[in-house]
Write a protein that holds these residues in place. Sequence first.
Motif, PDB file in Angstrom:
ATOM      1  N   TYR A  14      37.376  41.538  45.431  1.00 50.39           N
ATOM      2  CA  TYR A  14      38.201  42.272  44.478  1.00 50.39           C
ATOM      3  C   TYR A  14      37.434  42.258  43.160  1.00 50.39           C
ATOM      4  O   TYR A  14      37.502  41.294  42.401  1.00 50.39           O
ATOM      5  N   VAL A  15      36.696  43.323  42.889  1.00 50.40           N
ATOM      6  CA  VAL A  15      35.840  43.318  41.709  1.00 50.40           C
ATOM      7  C   VAL A  15      36.634  43.514  40.425  1.00 50.40           C
ATOM      8  O   VAL A  15      36.164  43.195  39.335  1.00 50.40           O
ATOM      9  N   ASN A  16      37.838  44.046  40.546  1.00 48.63           N
ATOM     10  CA  ASN A  16      38.706  44.208  39.373  1.00 48.63           C
ATOM     11  C   ASN A  16      40.142  44.450  39.835  1.00 48.63           C
ATOM     12  O   ASN A  16      40.411  44.654  41.021  1.00 48.63           O
ATOM     13  N   VAL A  44      44.087  42.646  34.023  1.00 48.27           N
ATOM     14  CA  VAL A  44      42.966  43.137  33.226  1.00 48.27           C
ATOM     15  C   VAL A  44      41.637  42.545  33.681  1.00 48.27           C
ATOM     16  O   VAL A  44      40.591  42.878  33.136  1.00 48.27           O
ATOM     17  N   GLU A  45      41.650  41.670  34.680  1.00 48.58           N
ATOM     18  CA  GLU A  45      40.446  40.940  35.042  1.00 48.58           C
ATOM     19  C   GLU A  45      39.442  41.808  35.803  1.00 48.58           C
ATOM     20  O   GLU A  45      39.812  42.637  36.625  1.00 48.58           O
ATOM     21  N   SER A  46      38.164  41.574  35.509  1.00 46.67           N
ATOM     22  CA  SER A  46      37.069  42.168  36.259  1.00 46.67           C
ATOM     23  C   SER A  46      36.085  41.064  36.627  1.00 46.67           C
ATOM     24  O   SER A  46      35.899  40.102  35.874  1.00 46.67           O
ATOM     25  N   MET A  47      35.442  41.210  37.771  1.00 46.47           N
ATOM     26  CA  MET A  47      34.533  40.178  38.260  1.00 46.47           C
ATOM     27  C   MET A  47      33.268  40.121  37.409  1.00 46.47           C
ATOM     28  O   MET A  47      32.641  41.143  37.132  1.00 46.47           O
ATOM     29  N   SER A  48      32.889  38.906  37.017  1.00 50.64           N
ATOM     30  CA  SER A  48      31.658  38.695  36.256  1.00 50.64           C
ATOM     31  C   SER A  48      30.471  38.581  37.208  1.00 50.64           C
ATOM     32  O   SER A  48      30.624  38.340  38.416  1.00 50.64           O
ATOM     33  N   SER A 297      38.726  36.147  39.181  1.00 53.89           N
ATOM     34  CA  SER A 297      38.804  34.830  38.554  1.00 53.89           C
ATOM     35  C   SER A 297      37.884  33.805  39.194  1.00 53.89           C
ATOM     36  O   SER A 297      37.707  32.700  38.669  1.00 53.89           O
ATOM     37  N   GLY A 298      37.322  34.138  40.344  1.00 58.20           N
ATOM     38  CA  GLY A 298      36.574  33.160  41.142  1.00 58.20           C
ATOM     39  C   GLY A 298      37.422  32.483  42.187  1.00 58.20           C
ATOM     40  O   GLY A 298      36.902  31.707  43.006  1.00 58.20           O
ATOM     41  N   ASP A 299      38.727  32.735  42.196  1.00 60.23           N
ATOM     42  CA  ASP A 299      39.590  32.189  43.237  1.00 60.23           C
ATOM     43  C   ASP A 299      39.178  32.733  44.601  1.00 60.23           C
ATOM     44  O   ASP A 299      38.856  33.923  44.748  1.00 60.23           O
TER      45      ASP A 299
END
Length: 376
Positions: A14-16, A44-48, A297-299
Amino acid sequence: MIGPLALPTQLTLYVNFPCNLRCKHCFLYGVSGYVGEYMAPSAVESMSWDVFHAAVDPILAAGGPLSVCMMGGEPLLHRDLDGFVRHLKATSSVYVDVNTNAAVAPRRIMGIVDAGIDAVCVSLDGGSAEVNDAGRGRGSFRHAMRGIEHLLEWRRDRHPRLRVSLNFTITNLNYRDLRSTAELCGRLGLDELYLNLPTFVREGEGEAAKAALARLGIDFRSWQGFRIDSVVDGIDHDELKRQFEELAARSWPFDLYVQPVGYSSAELPLWFTPRWGRVMRQRQCKVQNFRTTVLPSGDVVPCTVYPDVVVGNLHEESIADVWRGERYARFREMVNRRLLPTCTRCCDLYDEAADDPAAFVSDSRRIHMYAPRSHA
């Protein structure tokens, strides 16, 4: 059942979570109101790059097979998606695909195509704007068609091995339109059409699963995103059966997959009834042994559709340690001893690759994924 592989061979990223549409059946932004009630802080999260590298690099370094599916939100809104694809395709054996609504700027689509992506699956829930837009929003059909036209043009002129598919989720808004959508797919010259029965959860099922997962220390609330009764109730089961029979009777110029695979035209409509639990033949979740999902989130979550069933985090542990860890093992043991009530209409449970962990890992999904159901 054989235990888990040393490392997963399939990753869902899930990249975002942001999305430009508000589809009614969506567990994030649909009729359930899930984002507003629960997911708002994460929406609002996007993968770093850090999370991305932590997810994929150990598997790449191990040299094993890998396929990666990019999802969202709308993944093409992620500014680094083409870079993610390019990094993965630097290892030629990695198979990479993306699910998109295609309602984005053409340059974003072209970016992932030029980066070497193997397949693009466009979500479309009807063979016309009238049907599709009733569930996905005004203008979404027009935007998707424009995106498909660009993809077909680039395939013809620059990337002949690119596979372009349609992904159709059956609801009470579109179940009479299956043939029309298949005919559209044929006219466009697409490679595949996926007709998917939707994931949904009744309240009693969700509460029972929440109580079971509490024993693992998981506060399971994400099932509420699949309380989409208003778009799955009221389907005429005889009509749906007729639609499936009509599709199966014809030969199509593309690969047609009705998911879950392996069920008859008479059985599939029971998905929408309490009788489905007596019809379903899967009693264990085999994908737990070869696939995992990573959130922005890295989850790390074992269930693609349930983001709060967390078994580890890549900021704290390696993907290998999470995969082989005690928390993951306890979850696998639970669902393989007895499936949760929320498992019975989960797309992963009926995965067409469930009997073959390497089924997605190929340059040609047509040959190696699974046998087509509905064309001879």
